[in-house]
Design a protein around this motif. Structure first.
Motif, PDB file in Angstrom:
ATOM      1  N   ARG A 194      -8.572   3.454   9.488  1.00 32.49           N
ATOM      2  CA  ARG A 194      -7.929   3.311   8.168  1.00 32.49           C
ATOM      3  C   ARG A 194      -6.724   4.226   8.041  1.00 32.49           C
ATOM      4  O   ARG A 194      -5.757   3.916   7.370  1.00 32.49           O
ATOM      5  CB  ARG A 194      -8.933   3.666   7.054  1.00 32.49           C
ATOM      6  N   ASP A 217      -2.207  -4.745   2.745  1.00 34.49           N
ATOM      7  CA  ASP A 217      -3.519  -5.022   2.160  1.00 34.49           C
ATOM      8  C   ASP A 217      -4.343  -3.739   2.201  1.00 34.49           C
ATOM      9  O   ASP A 217      -4.427  -3.099   3.257  1.00 34.49           O
ATOM     10  CB  ASP A 217      -4.199  -6.114   3.015  1.00 34.49           C
ATOM     11  N   ASN A 218      -4.930  -3.350   1.080  1.00 32.28           N
ATOM     12  CA  ASN A 218      -5.726  -2.118   1.070  1.00 32.28           C
ATOM     13  C   ASN A 218      -6.912  -2.201   2.013  1.00 32.28           C
ATOM     14  O   ASN A 218      -7.419  -1.186   2.480  1.00 32.28           O
ATOM     15  CB  ASN A 218      -6.210  -1.802  -0.344  1.00 32.28           C
ATOM     16  N   ASP A 219      -7.365  -3.399   2.261  1.00 28.93           N
ATOM     17  CA  ASP A 219      -8.452  -3.594   3.216  1.00 28.93           C
ATOM     18  C   ASP A 219      -7.821  -4.008   4.550  1.00 28.93           C
ATOM     19  O   ASP A 219      -7.228  -5.084   4.645  1.00 28.93           O
ATOM     20  CB  ASP A 219      -9.378  -4.699   2.688  1.00 28.93           C
ATOM     21  N   SER A 220      -7.938  -3.151   5.565  1.00 33.98           N
ATOM     22  CA  SER A 220      -7.230  -3.417   6.830  1.00 33.98           C
ATOM     23  C   SER A 220      -7.987  -4.341   7.777  1.00 33.98           C
ATOM     24  O   SER A 220      -7.484  -4.666   8.852  1.00 33.98           O
ATOM     25  CB  SER A 220      -6.960  -2.095   7.562  1.00 33.98           C
ATOM     26  N   LYS A 249      -3.405   1.373   9.748  1.00 35.23           N
ATOM     27  CA  LYS A 249      -3.632   0.776   8.435  1.00 35.23           C
ATOM     28  C   LYS A 249      -2.708  -0.409   8.167  1.00 35.23           C
ATOM     29  O   LYS A 249      -1.572  -0.441   8.626  1.00 35.23           O
ATOM     30  CB  LYS A 249      -3.463   1.832   7.349  1.00 35.23           C
ATOM     31  N   VAL A 276       0.860  -1.196   0.000  1.00 36.44           N
ATOM     32  CA  VAL A 276       0.000   0.000   0.000  1.00 36.44           C
ATOM     33  C   VAL A 276       0.888   1.236   0.000  1.00 36.44           C
ATOM     34  O   VAL A 276       2.073   1.162   0.301  1.00 36.44           O
ATOM     35  CB  VAL A 276      -0.946   0.036   1.224  1.00 36.44           C
TER      36      VAL A 276
END
Ligand code: AMP
Length: 231
Positions: A98, A106-109, A102, A55
């Motif tokens: 976020r 991974d963009n989704d935490s 963060k 990221v």
């Protein structure tokens, strides 16, 4: 009839025994000496060759986790079976999570937060961090109250690709926080340890700032210097 009763009693006894065992497991996770807030310097973490950051990050400190710890650096983990509550529970603070907590991988935490909750949050049950929302929200608030970059700047320390005395970094943080931190480093091909984490210690109940126990040697070098890398 009698055999039905015997079976029912047996099931009850087994069920009761296993329920009691779970409660005892939770009980064992209850006492800990220090709430340890682990904060990462993103460029330091991402300098590690063992795991690639995927990221975007800048020159920023971010939260790794809030860990119940013992004074001898041991820590309880995965204490009580408490499933991660519905994601909506963190709705109010998701944006801040976020930003400040963060995942670097991974963009989704969410996966990262769930891991931290299960491994560490469930052990913080009987402290000021008790409860899932509280665990994340209190950690965020403690982190936001710590202007770490300002503490470093006040001591004339800024990110660079040349070494900085480890003890100067420690002293700058100690002064700002009013408690001795733990410092942790990764290693790079440059030879000098790369500062990756600063860990802050709190009293688990009052959340007063306290000294951390001495750390392991990950930041030690012959010259006493470490790198505070720039993004
Ligand atoms: P812990 O189990 O709390 O000691 O954390 C270690 C785990 O968290 C490892 O799997 C790491 O790869 C992962 N981890 C540490 N920092 C981060 C981060 N900033 N983003 C995502 N995962 C992380």
């Amino acid at each position: 009839m009698k055999s039905y009763l015997t079976i029912a009693l047996l099931i009850g006894a087994i069920y009761g025994a296993s329920a009691r065992a779970t409660a005892e497991d939770c009980e064992r996770g209850k006492k800990f000496d220090i709430a340890l807030l682990s904060v990462q310097w993103a460029p330091g973490v991402c300098a590690s060759e063992s795991k690639r950051c995927t990221v975007q990050y800048g020159n920023e400190f971010i939260i790794h986790g809030m860990w119940p710890n013992y004074i001898d650096n041991r820590y309880p983990q995965n204490c009580c079976f408490e499933p991660f509550l519905h994601k909506d529970n963190l709705d109010l603070i998701t944006n801040e999570l976020r930003r400040y907590w963060k995942s670097l991988y991974d963009n989704d935490s969410w996966g990262f937060w769930i891991h931290e909750w299960k491994k560490h949050g469930t052990c913080a049950k009987f402290s000021a961090l008790k409860g899932q929302f509280n665990y994340f929200n209190t950690t965020l608030n403690l982190f936001k109250q710590m202007p770490i970059p300002n503490w470093l700047t006040a001591a004339g320390i800024k990110p660079s690709n040349t070494g900085i005395a480890l003890e100067a970094v420690r002293e700058a943080i100690r002064r700002g926080f009013h408690g001795r931190p733990q410092l942790a480093c990764t290693h790079s091909s440059s030879g000098l340890p790369v500062l990756s984490e600063i860990r802050f210690c709190f009293n688990p109940e009052s959340l007063a700032h306290v000294n951390c126990p001495a750390e392991t040697n990950s930041c030690k070098s012959k010259t006493g210097k470490v790198l505070l890398l720039s993004a």
